[in-house]
Design a protein around this motif. Structure first.
Motif, short mmCIF file in Angstrom:
data_model
loop_
_atom_site.label_atom_id
_atom_site.label_comp_id
_atom_site.label_asym_id
_atom_site.label_seq_id
_atom_site.Cartn_x
_atom_site.Cartn_y
_atom_site.Cartn_z
N PHE A 149 0.81 -1.22 0.00
CA PHE A 149 0.00 0.00 0.00
C PHE A 149 0.84 1.27 0.00
O PHE A 149 0.34 2.35 0.26
N ASP A 150 2.11 1.13 -0.34
CA ASP A 150 3.00 2.29 -0.36
C ASP A 150 2.53 3.35 -1.36
O ASP A 150 2.84 4.53 -1.21
N HIS A 151 1.77 2.94 -2.38
CA HIS A 151 1.27 3.90 -3.37
C HIS A 151 0.31 4.92 -2.75
O HIS A 151 0.03 5.96 -3.34
N LEU A 152 -0.18 4.65 -1.54
CA LEU A 152 -1.08 5.58 -0.85
C LEU A 152 -0.32 6.66 -0.07
O LEU A 152 -0.93 7.56 0.49
N ALA A 153 1.01 6.57 -0.04
CA ALA A 153 1.83 7.49 0.75
C ALA A 153 1.60 8.97 0.42
O ALA A 153 1.69 9.79 1.34
N PRO A 154 1.30 9.34 -0.82
CA PRO A 154 1.03 10.76 -1.05
C PRO A 154 -0.23 11.26 -0.32
O PRO A 154 -0.36 12.45 -0.03
N ALA A 155 -1.14 10.34 0.00
CA ALA A 155 -2.40 10.73 0.65
C ALA A 155 -2.30 10.78 2.17
O ALA A 155 -3.00 11.56 2.82
N CYS A 156 -1.45 9.92 2.77
CA CYS A 156 -1.29 9.88 4.22
C CYS A 156 -0.07 9.03 4.57
O CYS A 156 0.50 8.37 3.71
N LYS A 157 0.26 9.00 5.85
CA LYS A 157 1.38 8.18 6.33
C LYS A 157 0.95 6.71 6.31
O LYS A 157 -0.17 6.37 6.70
N ILE A 158 1.85 5.83 5.88
CA ILE A 158 1.58 4.39 5.83
C ILE A 158 2.40 3.70 6.92
O ILE A 158 3.61 3.94 7.03
N VAL A 159 1.74 2.88 7.73
CA VAL A 159 2.45 2.11 8.75
C VAL A 159 2.07 0.63 8.63
O VAL A 159 0.92 0.30 8.35
N TYR A 160 3.07 -0.22 8.80
CA TYR A 160 2.87 -1.67 8.82
C TYR A 160 3.31 -2.16 10.19
O TYR A 160 4.48 -2.03 10.54
N LEU A 161 2.37 -2.68 10.95
CA LEU A 161 2.67 -3.12 12.31
C LEU A 161 2.91 -4.62 12.37
O LEU A 161 2.27 -5.39 11.64
N PRO A 162 3.82 -5.05 13.26
CA PRO A 162 4.07 -6.48 13.40
C PRO A 162 2.81 -7.23 13.82
O PRO A 162 2.02 -6.75 14.62
N ARG A 163 2.66 -8.40 13.25
CA ARG A 163 1.52 -9.26 13.58
C ARG A 163 1.79 -9.96 14.91
O ARG A 163 2.93 -10.09 15.34
N THR A 164 0.73 -10.44 15.54
CA THR A 164 0.87 -11.26 16.75
C THR A 164 1.38 -12.62 16.28
O THR A 164 0.69 -13.31 15.51
N PRO A 165 2.57 -13.02 16.70
CA PRO A 165 3.19 -14.23 16.13
C PRO A 165 2.51 -15.55 16.48
O PRO A 165 2.70 -16.53 15.78
N THR A 166 1.70 -15.57 17.51
CA THR A 166 1.13 -16.84 17.97
C THR A 166 -0.22 -17.17 17.36
O THR A 166 -0.80 -18.21 17.68
N ILE A 167 -0.74 -16.32 16.46
CA ILE A 167 -2.09 -16.55 15.95
C ILE A 167 -2.18 -16.12 14.48
O ILE A 167 -1.51 -15.19 14.06
N SER A 168 -3.02 -16.86 13.73
CA SER A 168 -3.25 -16.57 12.32
C SER A 168 -4.61 -17.12 11.94
O SER A 168 -4.92 -18.27 12.25
N THR A 169 -5.42 -16.33 11.24
CA THR A 169 -6.72 -16.81 10.78
C THR A 169 -6.54 -18.00 9.85
O THR A 169 -7.29 -18.98 9.92
N THR A 170 -5.54 -17.93 8.98
CA THR A 170 -5.28 -19.03 8.05
C THR A 170 -5.00 -20.32 8.81
O THR A 170 -5.53 -21.38 8.48
#
Length: 152
Positions: A99-120
């Motif tokens: 989603f880096d292409h959205l950077a001109p519109a606002c700040k982009i942050v990617y947060l670490p996932r909780t390592p012990t859980i996954s929907t998949t």
């Protein structure tokens, strides 16, 4: 006022979802969450266990969420950022760079996932459950229920 926006399917909502939403909410004053519609999920090849309405209601009930909106396409994000005057677009780090292409519109942050859980992983585990075993458990519970009713 600092506004944060994020998106997700939120099927089988779990502690990892809550952790992400709470961390995003703590970055600002208002959290807007786009929940993927059933049709959008089907276009992505995803089959949900819960309907859009149910998933949106669950997400909206979380204390950290201020607004829930339907996510019906990939392309709507830029318009949503403008509509809600979002300052930050946040996602889990499994989406880094997407989603880096959205950077001109606002700040982009990617947060670490909780390592012990996954929907998949949850879905994979559920798929391994033997339907015959489930029926045996159900019959056993029905028998217990019959005994409880007889004692009343």
């Amino acid at each position: 006022m600092r506004i944060i926006i994020t998106y997700g399917t939120f099927d089988l909502i779990h502690i990892g979802h809550l952790n992400l939403l709470e961390r995003l909410a703590n970055m600002g004053d208002k959290l807007v969450v786009g929940v993927s519609t059933d049709d959008f999920n089907l276009s992505k090849g995803k089959q949900c266990l819960y309907s859009f309405e149910e998933r949106a209601r669950i997400v909206g009930a979380l204390q950290c969420v201020d607004i829930v909106i339907p996510e019906s396409s990939w392309e709507q994000k830029e318009q949503d950022i403008q509509t809600y005057h979002a300052d930050i677009f946040g996602m889990g780090d499994d989406w880094v760079g997407k989603f880096d292409h959205l950077a001109p519109a606002c700040k982009i942050v990617y947060l670490p996932r909780t390592p012990t859980i996954s929907t998949t992983e949850l879905k994979r585990s559920l798929a391994k459950i033997d339907p015959v075993a489930i029926q045996k458990i159900k019959k056993g519970l029905d028998g217990v229920l019959d005994i409880v009713k007889a004692l009343e």
